[in-house]
Design a protein around this motif. Structure first.
Motif, mmCIF file in Angstrom:
data_model
loop_
_atom_site.group_PDB
_atom_site.id
_atom_site.type_symbol
_atom_site.label_atom_id
_atom_site.label_comp_id
_atom_site.label_asym_id
_atom_site.label_seq_id
_atom_site.Cartn_x
_atom_site.Cartn_y
_atom_site.Cartn_z
ATOM 1 N N ASP B 150 0.819 -1.216 0.000
ATOM 2 C CA ASP B 150 0.000 0.000 0.000
ATOM 3 C C ASP B 150 0.852 1.264 0.000
ATOM 4 O OD1 ASP B 150 -2.441 -1.261 -0.148
ATOM 5 O OD2 ASP B 150 -2.513 -1.602 2.022
ATOM 6 N N ARG B 154 0.720 4.256 -2.618
ATOM 7 C CA ARG B 154 0.593 5.628 -2.108
ATOM 8 C C ARG B 154 1.583 6.560 -2.837
ATOM 9 N NH1 ARG B 154 -3.370 7.638 -0.358
ATOM 10 N NH2 ARG B 154 -2.764 9.502 -1.471
ATOM 11 N N LYS B 176 -3.970 0.431 -7.651
ATOM 12 C CA LYS B 176 -4.827 0.271 -6.482
ATOM 13 C C LYS B 176 -5.974 -0.676 -6.818
ATOM 14 C CE LYS B 176 -6.918 3.235 -2.967
ATOM 15 N NZ LYS B 176 -8.340 3.533 -3.184
ATOM 16 N N ALA B 177 -6.591 -0.449 -7.979
ATOM 17 C CA ALA B 177 -7.712 -1.295 -8.388
ATOM 18 C C ALA B 177 -7.270 -2.748 -8.536
ATOM 19 C CB ALA B 177 -8.292 -0.787 -9.708
ATOM 20 N N ARG B 179 -4.762 -4.154 -7.062
ATOM 21 C CA ARG B 179 -4.440 -4.707 -5.742
ATOM 22 C C ARG B 179 -5.724 -5.114 -5.015
ATOM 23 N NH1 ARG B 179 -1.306 -6.099 -2.097
ATOM 24 N NH2 ARG B 179 -1.819 -5.831 0.110
ATOM 25 N N GLU B 180 -6.754 -4.249 -5.129
ATOM 26 C CA GLU B 180 -7.975 -4.498 -4.369
ATOM 27 C C GLU B 180 -8.889 -5.530 -5.017
ATOM 28 O OE1 GLU B 180 -9.387 -0.535 -3.948
ATOM 29 O OE2 GLU B 180 -7.985 -0.085 -2.308
ATOM 30 N N ALA B 181 -8.663 -5.805 -6.305
ATOM 31 C CA ALA B 181 -9.549 -6.734 -7.002
ATOM 32 C C ALA B 181 -9.465 -8.122 -6.382
ATOM 33 C CB ALA B 181 -9.163 -6.813 -8.482
ATOM 34 N N ALA B 182 -10.642 -8.774 -6.341
ATOM 35 C CA ALA B 182 -10.677 -10.130 -5.791
ATOM 36 C C ALA B 182 -10.319 -11.110 -6.894
ATOM 37 C CB ALA B 182 -12.069 -10.430 -5.255
ATOM 38 N N LYS B 186 -3.084 -13.214 -9.945
ATOM 39 C CA LYS B 186 -3.159 -11.945 -10.663
ATOM 40 C C LYS B 186 -1.973 -11.858 -11.617
ATOM 41 C CE LYS B 186 -5.502 -9.514 -6.928
ATOM 42 N NZ LYS B 186 -5.445 -8.421 -5.939
ATOM 43 N N ILE B 224 0.765 -5.468 -6.366
ATOM 44 C CA ILE B 224 -0.616 -5.907 -6.541
ATOM 45 C C ILE B 224 -0.831 -7.359 -6.132
ATOM 46 C CG2 ILE B 224 -0.930 -4.292 -8.486
ATOM 47 C CD1 ILE B 224 -1.207 -6.958 -10.226
ATOM 48 N N GLN B 307 -10.059 -5.746 -13.078
ATOM 49 C CA GLN B 307 -11.009 -6.674 -12.455
ATOM 50 C C GLN B 307 -10.941 -8.046 -13.125
ATOM 51 O OE1 GLN B 307 -12.574 -3.341 -12.926
ATOM 52 N NE2 GLN B 307 -11.868 -3.094 -10.807
#
Ligand SMILES: Cc1cc2nc3c(=O)[nH]c(=O)nc-3n(C[C@H](O)[C@H](O)[C@H](O)COP(=O)(O)O)c2cc1C
Ligand code: SF4
Ligand code: SF4
Ligand code: SF4
Ligand code: FES
Ligand code: FES
Ligand code: FES
Lengths: 166, 594, 122
Positions: B150, B154, B176-177, B179-182, B186, B224, B307
């Motif tokens: 993170d 940042r 960020k997207a 990293r946060e994607a389920a 990846k 990520i 995604q």
């Protein structure tokens, strides 16, 4: 009558060598998933083009329908299903080359070889292709013959150059 | 081994001005110096500069010697070929060759640049991982692996870095997207397709500094949560592929790729995927299909690759130049990155200067640099004393920046306001001799060829537009064509599925916006003001300038020119195919093109 | 490579090797070998330089390649750095010019003024 591939390979050790090389390449792949385009690149390198029997072989080896293989081959400009000449002349008609007179170069090459893009001379010496930028735009107009890139070309220079390729 | 070639003109005019013996002298002198095997003497046909004859051209350097006589031909051998000194007194000096005038000091080309992305290109041996390390290579990866993911994201967000592949989307947000994607696994992908013809920044980085991309992708993988990366390079870049392949091998050997990198337990590896000549594969969704080994057809967004990308897994895709910025941002921080460039587009941008500009090449400048600085100060202006007309950016998806905007700072947002896009950085300079209708037609022809065919507006619409443009350039333009073009363009833009179709009409719209008068001249007056569109030209001979040298008649491929020696020649307009050969061959300026 | 410490060691080691003042070589010639340079004849330049050094029996000058320096219009480009002298970058280095550069600059110690595109400050 068309012989099946195995018989043809028996008769033609040269062809067998080519298929063995392709088989070896496929055998070494870590995974077959997503490898189709890489395999086709290798096959074209080995055979010079992608004849039907090679595509059938690939479809069998990679375990995918022939339609998928053909679909990919026809989608990408780079793959050719017809044999190419001994030397491949690619004239760049990308923007940078275009504004610096690539058309005249292209016309001269067409005239000298007597063929259009996508064709091969009858003696099998040259094939002519058009490309859209090979990244040497600073030297436009650019012509690529086999693996050699020639920059700052002019119709005259290219005509002379072609003589070097027997 | 042949090291030089001497081209000696054996055309009519030159033989009469003494060529035969000039050639003999050359051959004799070569023998005297014992270099007859190294230098090939070739007789050529007319070089079209008969008034300067006899002419000798030395290749590979292309030195053009004029008015060579039996007496001074020896100099070419003894001075040029043996001693490597050009024979000044025989040199042809015309404005065009003054371009080659020797520079005697530094040229401003380099002094105005800020090298970040290109800092290692040309400075290190791309095959030496040690030299990359010596320039702080892989330290950013080391530093990143000590940070929390993170934290890395940042820094990227703070840096304001925007994607260099064309659209300028904030890179930090993308990371960020992803990293946060389920979903797992990846993937990290690098877009090295560089399809814009006339752009070569990415090639140069891949060839000249491959480790910077490997390092950045590894950082991205860590940030990520991916363990696998793909670099997609177009097949037209064999050297880039070779160097990158080699670099991957070295990075594995040194442990920057592979298992537990730098002893941290982080695993990451990269594979190269080679394109196969389809421009649309530069579009991210198409590119991902191509990596999967399928036909490269785009798909609707959303879902975005972050995604659902490669094999429907979260995938981060960035451009080569975007990645090339990352290690230095990690090392030097966001503030450092923002220290150059404009507020909304910080950092530098690499431009590929090509077309009608003196110093063609790669230049890296702060975002917000003006076109004037790029073209005139760094680029050295327009060759041949011609006037600047416009610069084309964004390739087939972009438009033109005209002379009145020479002083506008160039960044992602400013160029949009005048109807073009930054694109990947290809900058084609056009001089006064360029026909804007022809240029727009050229781009449209490109899109027609490259449309993947999946959706009708793009596949059929661009073809219709192209036909209209062709008609206009052929002299068959009709009243209302401009309006029809604009209307069709709007439909294509609104209804195409991917960026290729959505942006395909841009070159036409942009040139209509700034050069409507040229379109009108083509359509209503059947004239091409820049004398480019062949069918709108007429060639004719000005009687009082023609001396009857017959050069033009000999050149004409369709025998449209008649006349006797030393008599005025005439062109039969009904036979003339407007090839322009006669125009090139007349050295008395008797042939008019209008 | 297991740690940052090791990375630092490689960096210092390489820097030492690259630093002419400390190197055993007397100088270094870098030929830009990107696609564009090669298309403009960088291979011929490279061959000519090696050949000319050989002819002159010079063995303490390193010849290496790099990626491209970006000035396509002046390709092939070559950078010559001799011990204790600023590096000089030359443009338009064809076979003939490459030989001149070796003879005049590397051997003779004189910068070939008419081919210079950039000089480095030290
Ligand atoms: C038709 C089309 C062609 C494209 N070609 C390229 C390309 O050659 N290289 C590239 O990096 N991006 C290209 N893009 C943009 C990509 O879709 C994508 O936005 C980009 O790779 C994202 O990376 P970035 O955020 O680092 O710019 C293209 C887009 C379209 C619509
Ligand atoms: S807009 Fe064109 S390139 Fe894009 S998907 Fe549709 S047909 Fe294919
Ligand atoms: S333009 Fe071509 S065809 Fe027409 S007269 Fe001149 S040489 Fe002949
Ligand atoms: S127009 Fe007259 S002067 Fe010109 S090339 Fe033809 S014959 Fe010669
Ligand atoms: S446009 Fe021809 S090489 Fe780029
Ligand atoms: S005959 Fe020599 S240049 Fe025309
Ligand atoms: S792109 Fe490297 S010098 Fe031309």
């Amino acid at each position: 009558m068309k012989m099946n591939l195995e018989d043809r390979l028996e008769e033609n050790p040269e062809l067998k060598k080519q298929f063995d090389a392709l088989e070896a390449y496929i055998g070494e792949l870590a995974t077959l998933e997503g490898s189709l385009i890489n395999v086709l690149h290798r096959a074209q390198e080995i055979f010079g083009y992608l004849p039907d029997e090679v595509l059938e072989f690939v479809s069998g080896r990679l375990n995918m329908p022939r339609s998928t293989v053909y679909g990919v081959v026809t989608f990408y400009h780079f793959f050719s299903r017809v044999p190419k000449g001994r030397h491949i002349v690619s004239v760049c008609l990308g923007t940078a080359c275009y504004v610096r007179g690539a058309n005249a170069v292209y016309e001269k090459v067409m005239k000298t070889l007597g063929i259009k893009a996508g064709e091969t001379t009858r003696d099998g010496r040259f094939s002519l292709d058009l490309v859209r930028c090979v990244g040497a735009c600073g030297l436009a107009p650019v012509v690529v013959i086999d693996k050699d890139t020639y920059g700052r070309s002019t119709p005259e220079k290219v005509a002379t150059l072609l003589n070097k390729y027997a | 081994m042949i090291r030089n070639q001497l081209l000696v003109c054996a055309g009519g005019a030159c033989i009469t001005s003494g060529e035969k013996s000039v050639k003999d002298v050359l051959v004799d002198e070569l023998k005297k110096n014992g270099i007859e095997d190294e230098v090939q003497v070739i007789e050529t046909g007319c070089m079209g500069a008969c008034d300067l004859g006899p002419i000798v051209v030395v290749y590979p350097e292309g030195t053009f010697y004029q008015k060579v006589t039996v007496k001074n031909a020896g100099l070419i051998v003894n001075e040029h070929l043996v001693k490597g000194r050009t024979v000044g007194e025989l040199l042809y000096t015309e404005p065009a060759s003054e371009k080659r005038a020797r520079t005697s000091g530094d040229i401003p080309f380099y002094t105005r640049q800020v090298k970040r992305v290109l800092r290692n290109c040309g400075a290190i041996d791309p095959l030496s991982i040690e030299e990359y390390i010596a320039r702080d290579g892989y330290f950013a990866l080391g530093k990143a692996l000590e940070m929390a993911p993170d934290e890395i994201i940042r820094i990227l967000l703070d840096s304001g870095l925007r994607g260099r592949g064309g659209a300028g989307f904030p890179t930090g947000l993308k990371w960020k997207a992803a990293r946060e994607a389920a979903g797992s696994p990846k993937y990290v992908v690098c877009n090295g397709d560089e399809g814009d013809p006339g752009a070569f920044m990415d090639r140069s980085v891949l060839e000249g500094d491959p480790h910077s991309i490997i390092e950045a992708m590894a950082i991205a993988g860590y940030a990520i949560g991916a363990e696998k990366g793909y670099v997609y390079v177009r097949a037209e870049y064999p050297l880039a592929i070779e160097r990158f392949e080699y670099a991957i091998g070295k990075a594995r050997e040194y442990g920057f790729l592979g298992r537990s990198i730098l002893g941290t337990g982080f695993n990451f590896d990269i594979e190269i995927r080679i394109g196969a000549g389809a421009f649309v594969c530069g579009e991210e969704t198409a590119l991902l299909r191509s990596i999967e080994g399928k036909r490269g057809t785009p798909s609707v967004k959303p879902p975005f690759p972050a995604q659902s990308g490669l094999w429907n897994k979260p995938t981060l895709i960035n451009n080569v130049e975007t990645y090339a910025n990352i290690p230095q941002i990690i090392t030097n921080g966001a503030e450092w990155f923002r220290s150059v460039g404009s507020t909304k587009s910080p950092g530098t941008k690499v431009f590929a200067l090509a077309g009608n500009v003196q110093n063609t090449g790669l230049v890296e400048v702060p975002m917000g640099t003006t076109l004037r600085e790029l073209v005139f100060e760094i680029g050295g202006g327009i060759p041949g004393g011609k006037k600047f007309k416009a610069a084309q950016t964004g390739g087939p998806s972009g438009g033109v920046i005209t002379a009145e905007y020479l002083d506008m700072p160039i960044d992602f947002d400013t160029v949009k306001e005048i109807g073009t896009i930054m694109g990947s950085g290809g900058l084609i300079v056009l001089d006064e001799d360029s026909c804007m209708v022809d240029v727009a037609k050229f781009y449209l022809g490109f899109t027609v060829d490259e449309s993947c065919g999946k959706c009708t507006p793009c596949r059929e619409g661009t073809r219709q537009m192209y036909h209209m443009m062709e008609r206009i350039c052929d002299g068959n333009g009709r009243d209302g064509d401009i309006e029809r073009l604009s209307k069709l363009a709007d439909v294509i833009k609104d209804t195409s599925l991917c960026g290729l179709g959505q942006s395909a009409p841009n070159p036409v719209l942009s040139t209509i916006r700034f050069y409507e008068d040229e379109y009108r001249a083509h359509i209503y007056e059947k004239k091409c003001p820049s004398h480019v569109c062949k069918h709108l030209l007429t060639y004719s001979i000005t009687p009082d300038k023609c001396v009857g040298c017959t050069a033009c008649a000999r050149q004409c491929p369709v025998h449209a020119i008649t006349g006797e020696v030393k008599k005025i020649h005439v062109i039969d307009q009904s036979k003339c195919t407007k090839c322009g050969s006669c125009y090139e061959s007349c050295r008395f300026g008797a042939i008019r093109k209008e | 490579m297991k740690s940052l410490e090791e990375l630092k060691r490689i960096k210092e080691q390489t820097l030492k090797e690259m630093d002419l003042r400390q190197a055993k070589e007397r100088g270094k010639v870098v030929v830009a070998m990107g696609t564009c340079g090669i298309a403009a004849g960088a291979k011929d330049a490279l061959i000519a330089i090696i050949d000319e050094l050989e002819k002159a029996d010079i063995h303490d000058v390193k010849v290496v390649q790099s990626g491209c320096m970006g000035l396509c219009d002046k390709e092939p480009t070559v950078e010559v750095s001799m011990k204790d002298q600023p590096a000089v970058m030359y443009g338009d280095v064809n076979d003939v010019n490459a030989r001149r550069i070796v003879r005049e600059h590397v051997q003779g110690g004189n910068v070939v003024a008419d081919l210079v595109v950039k000089r480095e400050n030290i």
